[in-house]
Design a protein around this motif. Structure first.
Motif, PDB file in Angstrom:
ATOM      1  N   LEU A 170       0.824  -1.205   0.000  1.00  0.00           N
ATOM      2  CA  LEU A 170       0.000   0.000   0.000  1.00  0.00           C
ATOM      3  C   LEU A 170       0.859   1.256   0.000  1.00  0.00           C
ATOM      4  CD1 LEU A 170      -2.828  -0.923   2.555  1.00  0.00           C
ATOM      5  CD2 LEU A 170      -2.915  -0.980   0.049  1.00  0.00           C
ATOM      6  N   LEU A 171       1.943   1.206   0.750  1.00  0.00           N
ATOM      7  CA  LEU A 171       2.823   2.367   0.826  1.00  0.00           C
ATOM      8  C   LEU A 171       3.477   2.640  -0.527  1.00  0.00           C
ATOM      9  CD1 LEU A 171       3.871   4.504   2.757  1.00  0.00           C
ATOM     10  CD2 LEU A 171       5.650   2.904   3.497  1.00  0.00           C
ATOM     11  N   GLU A 172       3.900   1.578  -1.194  1.00  0.00           N
ATOM     12  CA  GLU A 172       4.510   1.748  -2.520  1.00  0.00           C
ATOM     13  C   GLU A 172       3.507   2.333  -3.511  1.00  0.00           C
ATOM     14  OE1 GLU A 172       6.601  -1.012  -6.006  1.00  0.00           O
ATOM     15  OE2 GLU A 172       6.275  -1.824  -3.988  1.00  0.00           O
ATOM     16  N   ALA A 173       2.284   1.801  -3.493  1.00  0.00           N
ATOM     17  CA  ALA A 173       1.252   2.307  -4.400  1.00  0.00           C
ATOM     18  C   ALA A 173       0.877   3.740  -4.052  1.00  0.00           C
ATOM     19  CB  ALA A 173       0.019   1.410  -4.336  1.00  0.00           C
ATOM     20  N   GLY A 174       0.823   4.029  -2.748  1.00  0.00           N
ATOM     21  CA  GLY A 174       0.486   5.379  -2.312  1.00  0.00           C
ATOM     22  C   GLY A 174       1.543   6.393  -2.704  1.00  0.00           C
ATOM     23  N   ARG A 175       2.792   5.993  -2.654  1.00  0.00           N
ATOM     24  CA  ARG A 175       3.869   6.907  -3.068  1.00  0.00           C
ATOM     25  C   ARG A 175       3.776   7.218  -4.563  1.00  0.00           C
ATOM     26  NH1 ARG A 175       8.649   3.688   0.200  1.00  0.00           N
ATOM     27  NH2 ARG A 175       8.342   4.660   2.259  1.00  0.00           N
ATOM     28  N   ARG A 176       3.419   6.196  -5.364  1.00  0.00           N
ATOM     29  CA  ARG A 176       3.256   6.447  -6.801  1.00  0.00           C
ATOM     30  C   ARG A 176       2.118   7.434  -7.043  1.00  0.00           C
ATOM     31  NH1 ARG A 176       3.919   0.733  -7.277  1.00  0.00           N
ATOM     32  NH2 ARG A 176       1.663   0.516  -7.574  1.00  0.00           N
ATOM     33  N   ARG A 177       1.020   7.222  -6.349  1.00  0.00           N
ATOM     34  CA  ARG A 177      -0.124   8.129  -6.533  1.00  0.00           C
ATOM     35  C   ARG A 177       0.222   9.530  -6.053  1.00  0.00           C
ATOM     36  NH1 ARG A 177      -5.193   7.166  -8.010  1.00  0.00           N
ATOM     37  NH2 ARG A 177      -6.903   8.513  -7.293  1.00  0.00           N
ATOM     38  N   LEU A 178       1.002   9.611  -4.976  1.00  0.00           N
ATOM     39  CA  LEU A 178       1.418  10.909  -4.452  1.00  0.00           C
ATOM     40  C   LEU A 178       2.262  11.660  -5.485  1.00  0.00           C
ATOM     41  CD1 LEU A 178       1.475  12.765  -1.909  1.00  0.00           C
ATOM     42  CD2 LEU A 178       3.536  11.525  -1.197  1.00  0.00           C
ATOM     43  N   SER A 179       3.151  10.934  -6.160  1.00  0.00           N
ATOM     44  CA  SER A 179       3.996  11.578  -7.171  1.00  0.00           C
ATOM     45  C   SER A 179       3.190  12.029  -8.381  1.00  0.00           C
ATOM     46  CB  SER A 179       5.116  10.628  -7.608  1.00  0.00           C
ATOM     47  OG  SER A 179       4.582   9.511  -8.302  1.00  0.00           O
ATOM     48  N   GLU A 180       2.091  11.331  -8.635  1.00  0.00           N
ATOM     49  CA  GLU A 180       1.262  11.666  -9.799  1.00  0.00           C
ATOM     50  C   GLU A 180       0.272  12.782  -9.489  1.00  0.00           C
ATOM     51  OE1 GLU A 180      -0.596   7.949 -10.529  1.00  0.00           O
ATOM     52  OE2 GLU A 180       1.214   6.977 -11.318  1.00  0.00           O
ATOM     53  N   ARG A 181      -0.305  12.761  -8.298  1.00  0.00           N
ATOM     54  CA  ARG A 181      -1.429  13.652  -8.020  1.00  0.00           C
ATOM     55  C   ARG A 181      -1.174  14.630  -6.887  1.00  0.00           C
ATOM     56  NH1 ARG A 181      -7.131  10.643  -8.240  1.00  0.00           N
ATOM     57  NH2 ARG A 181      -7.645  12.834  -7.890  1.00  0.00           N
ATOM     58  N   GLY A 182      -0.025  14.504  -6.216  1.00  0.00           N
ATOM     59  CA  GLY A 182       0.249  15.385  -5.095  1.00  0.00           C
ATOM     60  C   GLY A 182      -0.445  14.914  -3.833  1.00  0.00           C
ATOM     61  N   ALA A 183      -0.417  15.755  -2.794  1.00  0.00           N
ATOM     62  CA  ALA A 183      -0.975  15.379  -1.499  1.00  0.00           C
ATOM     63  C   ALA A 183      -2.486  15.211  -1.591  1.00  0.00           C
ATOM     64  CB  ALA A 183      -0.632  16.432  -0.448  1.00  0.00           C
ATOM     65  N   PRO A 184      -3.025  14.190  -0.930  1.00  0.00           N
ATOM     66  CA  PRO A 184      -4.474  14.019  -0.924  1.00  0.00           C
ATOM     67  C   PRO A 184      -5.131  15.125  -0.099  1.00  0.00           C
ATOM     68  CG  PRO A 184      -3.463  12.489   0.611  1.00  0.00           C
ATOM     69  CD  PRO A 184      -2.339  13.179  -0.107  1.00  0.00           C
ATOM     70  N   PRO A 185      -6.401  15.403  -0.344  1.00  0.00           N
ATOM     71  CA  PRO A 185      -7.066  16.463   0.412  1.00  0.00           C
ATOM     72  C   PRO A 185      -7.223  16.081   1.875  1.00  0.00           C
ATOM     73  CG  PRO A 185      -8.644  15.242  -0.906  1.00  0.00           C
ATOM     74  CD  PRO A 185      -7.286  14.765  -1.326  1.00  0.00           C
ATOM     75  N   ARG A 186      -7.051  17.052   2.739  1.00  0.00           N
ATOM     76  CA  ARG A 186      -7.312  16.825   4.163  1.00  0.00           C
ATOM     77  C   ARG A 186      -8.807  16.981   4.409  1.00  0.00           C
ATOM     78  NH1 ARG A 186      -3.634  20.870   6.290  1.00  0.00           N
ATOM     79  NH2 ARG A 186      -5.418  21.448   7.582  1.00  0.00           N
ATOM     80  N   ALA A 187      -9.357  16.057   5.208  1.00  0.00           N
ATOM     81  CA  ALA A 187     -10.776  16.121   5.553  1.00  0.00           C
ATOM     82  C   ALA A 187     -10.951  16.144   7.061  1.00  0.00           C
ATOM     83  CB  ALA A 187     -11.513  14.927   4.949  1.00  0.00           C
ATOM     84  N   ASP A 188      -9.958  16.710   7.758  1.00  0.00           N
ATOM     85  CA  ASP A 188      -9.973  16.709   9.217  1.00  0.00           C
ATOM     86  C   ASP A 188     -10.451  18.060   9.751  1.00  0.00           C
ATOM     87  OD1 ASP A 188      -7.780  18.064   8.259  1.00  0.00           O
ATOM     88  OD2 ASP A 188      -6.302  16.980   9.445  1.00  0.00           O
ATOM     89  N   ASP A 189     -10.829  18.062  10.997  1.00  0.00           N
ATOM     90  CA  ASP A 189     -11.316  19.264  11.659  1.00  0.00           C
ATOM     91  C   ASP A 189     -10.852  19.225  13.105  1.00  0.00           C
ATOM     92  OD1 ASP A 189     -13.682  20.509  13.478  1.00  0.00           O
ATOM     93  OD2 ASP A 189     -13.509  21.614  11.586  1.00  0.00           O
ATOM     94  N   ALA A 190     -10.386  20.357  13.625  1.00  0.00           N
ATOM     95  CA  ALA A 190      -9.790  20.381  14.959  1.00  0.00           C
ATOM     96  C   ALA A 190     -10.763  19.935  16.043  1.00  0.00           C
ATOM     97  CB  ALA A 190      -9.265  21.784  15.270  1.00  0.00           C
TER      98      ALA A 190
END
Length: 551
Positions: A170-190
């Motif tokens: 998952l980490l390897e696949a996630g790194r590839r997606r990160l390089s292609e699309r940049g950081a995923p959107p944050r959906a968090d709230d304090a």
């Protein structure tokens, strides 16, 4: 950019854990964030820089999203203290999901309770570790028709299920997606729940303590300032990650300062002594049992004098001035914080400053943390106690949970007029310090772990030979307290003490398993207008007498 290029974070009010991960990655760059001895992974140390930590948190967030994890989902995490634990903490919470630590010492019934009560839709776990079959335990839980189905199972190091996805993949696949699309959107709230910790109280099963980003983050970062942490400094933590002290307070306080968090997958004193020196650690976090063993390990290989160090120490077996004084020559610890807190309020709501007198530092508590209000009240009337008078510690403020998860009765019992009642005794001194002095609750503290007597009693009552049982605290020179059980057998049935202890050991965590079983004809109940009540103070006296009679 190195960690030394920027000082510790100053103000994180209003931040989420996701923003925190992003910010420390940019601020401290190629400074080392994590240094781990992880024997499941193999020999040698595993390392992450701050930039790599932020990157991989984003990569795992992409991977979790592609596995169907959504904002608001509860994600169980049953891991030992692996680096992946920290990566998933930020990935899950950045996504807006809820991180649910599961004590890896829990066994089947405890795991089923946490998964069922939390409604976890995903589980990140080990398949096996230190000889324990987690995969079998997880299979039993998934077969329970009363539990909601786990939609996603993810493994770390070993597969916890046949359909589990592997974190490395998952980490390897996630790194590839990160390089292609940049950081995923944050959906968090304090103000949203970030983590759901399960803690043993006076009820039969652990209670869920939901804590928001705002509950956890600013207070933990301030704790790093109280310790005078600096970027690049080595911090050896001996705490396991599944609890709030190890997994939230110590992680976030270290990373907020740009320091290096040095840890092991499982505590090994000899190796910890080596890490302390090889990683040039100037700060130590641990409980008294660990510190005593670490000091003994260091004595076996004396380096010719220990450098000056600071520490946070929890004296779980009670005040131990002798150990506190030995930490100076033994580990170089001449200044330390001995704080007070709990999962519901966060650690270190009462703390001493490093430059306070020894007489203050050695007692649990001291000064009230910023933004928190703490009173000492009469347990019956709720009126404030005068200086020098013992009373119940009650707390309110931004570090305190809003209420127990899916448990309105426990919430109503714990909160009165906006104040959280800890069930602990404290005393305020004439010069303004506030110290913890004992517990109103029946809960045992076994080497730093909470144990509810009722949980052990409920289990033992399911044994066919046991008619009734009561559990009390026995003394132990290493752990402080250990459970001991007083058992009444059904007429005509028999069971041995060793048999019952072994029966418990395969069903509940080892720290909850009774260390001794005593057979009695009757248990000490008091009959009142509202029914019979077990007299636990009598049980404690019974335990003391039994111990005194052992040669």
């Amino acid at each position: 950019m190195t960690a030394a290029a920027n000082g510790p974070l100053a103000d994180v009010d209003g931040w989420t854990l996701g923003r925190f991960a992003d910010e420390i990655g940019a601020r401290f760059g190629d400074g080392l964030a994590l240094v781990a001895s992880d024997r499941q992974h193999g020999p040698g140390l595993r390392r992450w820089t701050y930039a790599e930590l932020a990157r991989d948190a984003c990569a795992l967030q992409w991977a979790l999203m592609r596995q169907g994890v959504r904002p608001g989902d509860r994600v169980g995490v049953m891991l030992s203290s692996f680096p992946e634990w920290v990566l998933y903490l930020f990935a899950v919470t950045r996504l807006g999901a809820v991180f649910v630590p599961v004590n890896p010492r829990f066994r089947g019934r405890e795991l089923r309770h946490v998964l069922g009560h939390s409604g976890a839709r995903a589980l990140i776990a080990m398949g096996s570790y230190l000889g324990h079959d987690y995969a079998g335990q997880i299979a039993e839980a998934r077969a329970d028709a009363a539990l909601p189905a786990l939609e996603t199972v993810i493994g770390v190091h070993t597969a916890p299920a046949a359909d589990a996805r592997d974190t490395a993949d998952l980490l390897e696949a996630g790194r590839r997606r990160l390089s292609e699309r940049g950081a995923p959107p944050r959906a968090d709230d304090a103000d949203a729940v970030a983590a759901l910790f399960y803690t043993s109280g006076t009820t039969s099963f652990p209670k869920g303590v939901p804590l928001t980003h705002a509950n956890l983050l600013p207070h933990s970062v301030r704790g790093g300032r109280w310790l005078e942490l600096e970027p690049g400094e080595g911090v050896l933590t001996l705490y396991p990650f599944f609890g709030i002290s190890g997994g939230a307070n110590k992680v976030l306080s270290t990373l907020g300062a740009g320091a290096r968090l040095v840890f092991q997958d499982s505590y090994r004193p000899d190796e910890a002594a080596g890490l302390l020196r090889s990683q040039r650690c100037t700060v130590i976090h641990g409980v008294d049992v660990q510190v005593r063993e670490l000091m003994a390990a260091c004595r076996l290989h004396p380096p010719g004098g220990e450098p000056e160090r600071r520490a946070t120490i929890a004296f779980t077996a009670g005040l131990d001035e002798a150990l506190a004084r030995e930490m100076g020559p033994g580990l170089g610890i001449h200044r330390f914080i001995h704080a007070y807190g709990m999962t519901e309020t966060n650690p270190m709501i009462l703390y001493n400053r490093l430059d306070d007198a020894f007489e203050v530092s050695v007692r649990a508590g001291g000064r009230v943390a910023d933004g928190v209000e703490v009173r000492v009240v009469d347990p019956a009337s709720g009126q404030d106690r005068a200086a020098g008078q013992e009373g119940e510690i009650v707390v309110r403020g931004p570090t305190v949970m809003r209420g127990y998860y899916n448990d309105p009765e426990s919430t109503a019992a714990a909160f009165r007029n906006g104040w959280f009642h800890t069930g602990d005794l404290g005393v305020r001194t004439a010069d303004g310090f506030l110290f913890y002095v004992g517990r109103l609750k029946d809960m045992l503290k076994v080497g730093g772990f909470n144990v509810a007597p009722q949980e052990v009693e409920e289990l033992l009552r399911t044994h066919e030979a046991v008619a009734d049982v009561a559990v009390a605290a026995g003394s132990d020179p290493r752990l402080g307290e250990v459970p001991v059980a007083f058992v009444k057998l059904h007429p005509g049935m028999s069971a041995g003490a060793d048999e019952l202890i072994a029966w418990c050991r395969v069903r509940i965590a080892n720290f909850k398993t009774p260390r001794a079983v005593y057979f009695v004809d009757e248990l000490p109940y008091h009959t009142a207008a509202n029914g019979s009540k077990l007299q636990r103070h009598v049980l404690r006296e019974w335990a003391r007498r039994r111990e005194a009679s052992i040669p």
